[in-house]
Design a protein around this motif. Structure first.
Motif, short mmCIF file in Angstrom:
data_model
loop_
_atom_site.label_atom_id
_atom_site.label_comp_id
_atom_site.label_asym_id
_atom_site.label_seq_id
_atom_site.Cartn_x
_atom_site.Cartn_y
_atom_site.Cartn_z
N LEU A 1 0.84 -1.21 0.00
CA LEU A 1 0.00 0.00 0.00
C LEU A 1 0.87 1.25 0.00
CD1 LEU A 1 -2.75 -1.03 2.59
CD2 LEU A 1 -3.14 -0.54 0.17
N LEU A 2 1.90 1.25 0.86
CA LEU A 2 2.77 2.41 0.98
C LEU A 2 3.51 2.69 -0.33
CD1 LEU A 2 3.91 4.60 2.84
CD2 LEU A 2 5.69 2.98 3.53
N THR A 3 3.89 1.65 -1.04
CA THR A 3 4.55 1.82 -2.33
C THR A 3 3.65 2.58 -3.30
OG1 THR A 3 5.79 -0.24 -2.02
CG2 THR A 3 5.66 0.61 -4.26
N ASN A 4 2.35 2.43 -3.11
CA ASN A 4 1.37 3.15 -3.93
C ASN A 4 0.97 4.50 -3.32
OD1 ASN A 4 0.37 1.47 -6.33
ND2 ASN A 4 0.44 -0.03 -4.69
N GLY A 5 1.68 4.91 -2.28
CA GLY A 5 1.34 6.16 -1.63
C GLY A 5 0.08 6.08 -0.79
N LEU A 6 -0.29 4.87 -0.36
CA LEU A 6 -1.52 4.64 0.38
C LEU A 6 -1.24 4.09 1.78
CD1 LEU A 6 -3.51 2.82 -2.46
CD2 LEU A 6 -3.69 5.24 -1.82
N VAL B 1 1.76 -5.18 -5.78
CA VAL B 1 1.86 -3.72 -5.87
C VAL B 1 1.11 -3.20 -7.09
CG1 VAL B 1 3.45 -1.79 -6.23
CG2 VAL B 1 4.02 -3.58 -4.59
N GLY B 2 1.31 -3.85 -8.22
CA GLY B 2 0.65 -3.43 -9.45
C GLY B 2 -0.86 -3.59 -9.39
N ASP B 3 -1.33 -4.67 -8.77
CA ASP B 3 -2.77 -4.90 -8.67
C ASP B 3 -3.43 -3.87 -7.75
OD1 ASP B 3 -2.62 -7.06 -10.37
OD2 ASP B 3 -2.46 -8.54 -8.76
N ILE B 4 -2.73 -3.49 -6.68
CA ILE B 4 -3.27 -2.44 -5.80
C ILE B 4 -3.36 -1.12 -6.58
CG2 ILE B 4 -2.76 -1.00 -3.79
CD1 ILE B 4 -1.61 -3.49 -2.44
N ALA B 5 -2.34 -0.83 -7.37
CA ALA B 5 -2.36 0.38 -8.19
C ALA B 5 -3.54 0.37 -9.15
CB ALA B 5 -1.04 0.51 -8.96
N LYS B 6 -3.75 -0.77 -9.77
CA LYS B 6 -4.84 -0.90 -10.74
C LYS B 6 -6.20 -0.74 -10.05
CE LYS B 6 -6.25 -3.93 -14.54
NZ LYS B 6 -5.94 -5.19 -15.26
N ALA B 7 -6.36 -1.39 -8.91
CA ALA B 7 -7.62 -1.31 -8.19
C ALA B 7 -7.88 0.10 -7.67
CB ALA B 7 -7.62 -2.31 -7.02
N TRP B 8 -6.86 0.74 -7.10
CA TRP B 8 -7.03 2.09 -6.57
C TRP B 8 -7.30 3.09 -7.69
CZ3 TRP B 8 -8.29 4.46 -2.34
CH2 TRP B 8 -8.04 5.83 -2.19
N GLY B 9 -6.60 2.93 -8.80
CA GLY B 9 -6.82 3.81 -9.94
C GLY B 9 -8.24 3.71 -10.46
N ALA B 10 -8.74 2.49 -10.61
CA ALA B 10 -10.12 2.30 -11.08
C ALA B 10 -11.13 2.84 -10.06
CB ALA B 10 -10.38 0.82 -11.34
N GLN C 1 -9.50 -18.90 -10.84
CA GLN C 1 -8.11 -19.37 -10.87
C GLN C 1 -7.18 -18.18 -10.74
OE1 GLN C 1 -7.30 -22.57 -13.86
NE2 GLN C 1 -9.40 -22.20 -14.52
N ILE C 2 -6.55 -18.06 -9.59
CA ILE C 2 -5.76 -16.87 -9.29
C ILE C 2 -4.59 -16.68 -10.23
CG2 ILE C 2 -4.27 -18.02 -7.60
CD1 ILE C 2 -5.78 -14.49 -7.16
N THR C 3 -3.96 -17.77 -10.67
CA THR C 3 -2.78 -17.63 -11.54
C THR C 3 -3.15 -17.18 -12.95
OG1 THR C 3 -2.91 -20.01 -12.05
CG2 THR C 3 -1.42 -19.34 -10.27
N LYS C 4 -4.39 -17.47 -13.37
CA LYS C 4 -4.82 -17.12 -14.72
C LYS C 4 -5.66 -15.84 -14.77
CE LYS C 4 -4.93 -21.87 -16.54
NZ LYS C 4 -5.79 -22.91 -17.17
N GLU C 5 -6.35 -15.54 -13.69
CA GLU C 5 -7.33 -14.45 -13.73
C GLU C 5 -6.98 -13.28 -12.82
OE1 GLU C 5 -11.48 -16.61 -14.77
OE2 GLU C 5 -10.60 -17.27 -12.87
N ARG C 6 -5.85 -13.34 -12.16
CA ARG C 6 -5.39 -12.25 -11.30
C ARG C 6 -5.25 -10.97 -12.12
NH1 ARG C 6 -1.47 -9.29 -11.32
NH2 ARG C 6 -0.55 -10.51 -13.00
N GLY C 7 -5.64 -9.84 -11.52
CA GLY C 7 -5.45 -8.55 -12.16
C GLY C 7 -6.46 -8.18 -13.22
N LYS C 8 -7.46 -9.04 -13.45
CA LYS C 8 -8.47 -8.76 -14.45
C LYS C 8 -9.73 -8.20 -13.78
CE LYS C 8 -6.96 -12.41 -17.64
NZ LYS C 8 -7.39 -13.63 -18.38
N TYR C 9 -10.49 -7.40 -14.53
CA TYR C 9 -11.74 -6.85 -14.01
C TYR C 9 -12.87 -7.86 -14.18
CZ TYR C 9 -9.37 -2.32 -14.31
OH TYR C 9 -8.50 -1.27 -14.16
#
Length: 223
Positions: free
Chosen positions: A66-71, A182-191, A140-148
């Motif tokens: 979270l902190l890496t994302n400024g959160l 870190v990237g998924d938190i960025a994506k979720a927070w951005g959206a 399936q977390i390995t295949k569908e992680r990071g998708k909306y």
């Protein structure tokens, strides 16, 4: 009823056998007005002792991401699908285990109204069990992680790796998936922040409303 009142009711829950050995109900914490809610699987030993979600080693890694994302925890709301620790006591000492379907089902009487009170724009499922509960039972977390994905309790859901999984897989040459978290938190927070600031166009689907690049300010925080 308010969210605090719901939490107080939850603290006395005896809907399943987990209530017998728990030390504390772990309802959730953070900013209930946040557009982003992080939902994990359930409390561990440290969480059971303190009554707070994600405060053990995995929680410390989540705080770092979270902190890496400024959160911080003040920017988001954090809870679990299960409010009591699921543990195997056959050896005499508790060992964390996956929750039983009936335990997950019993806890939905708290999770569902909790999310309805907060009304997040985006839910970030932390780990596969949470994603199977809120997105798709066959997730399936390995295949569908990071998708909306469409979600009953938010505009959309995204899933990410659980910090406990990352800790188990980290080595001197491998971050264990920390950069993905870190990237998924960025994506979720951005959206989430984007959806909170804009009015949805008539006829736009939930997935379409989320399906754009992460907020530039969050991306900048990753550099």
């Amino acid at each position: 009823m308010t969210l605090d009142e719901l939490g107080r009711q939850c603290s006395g829950c005896t809907a399943c056998a987990l209530s017998v050995r728990r030390r504390n109900v772990v309802f959730g914490e953070g900013n209930p007005r946040s557009p982003l809610v992080l939902v994990g699987e359930g409390p561990g030993d440290t969480e059971d002792a303190t009554g707070r979600p994600f405060v053990g080693r995995a929680g410390q890694l989540l705080d770092k991401a979270l902190l890496t994302n400024g959160l911080s925890r003040e920017h988001v709301y954090i809870c679990n699908t299960l409010k009591c620790r699921a543990a195997d006591w056959t050896s005499g000492k508790p060992v964390n285990r996956a929750p039983l379907p009936e335990e997950v089902s019993a806890c939905r009487q708290w999770l569902v109204p909790q999310l309805e009170f907060i009304k997040p724009k985006v839910i970030l499922c932390v780990g596969a069990p949470s994603a199977k509960n809120l997105i798709n039972k066959n997730f399936q977390i390995t295949k569908e992680r990071g998708k909306y994905f469409p979600c009953e309790f938010a505009k959309c859901c995204i899933a990410t790796l659980h910090p406990a999984y990352i800790l188990r897989n980290q080595s001197a040459s491998n971050d264990g998936g920390y950069s993905l978290l870190v990237g998924d938190i960025a994506k979720a927070w951005g959206a989430a922040t984007r959806l909170a600031e804009q009015k949805r166009e008539p006829g736009a689907s939930k997935a379409e409303a989320c399906a754009t690049e992460p907020d530039p300010n969050v991306q900048k925080a990753l550099l």
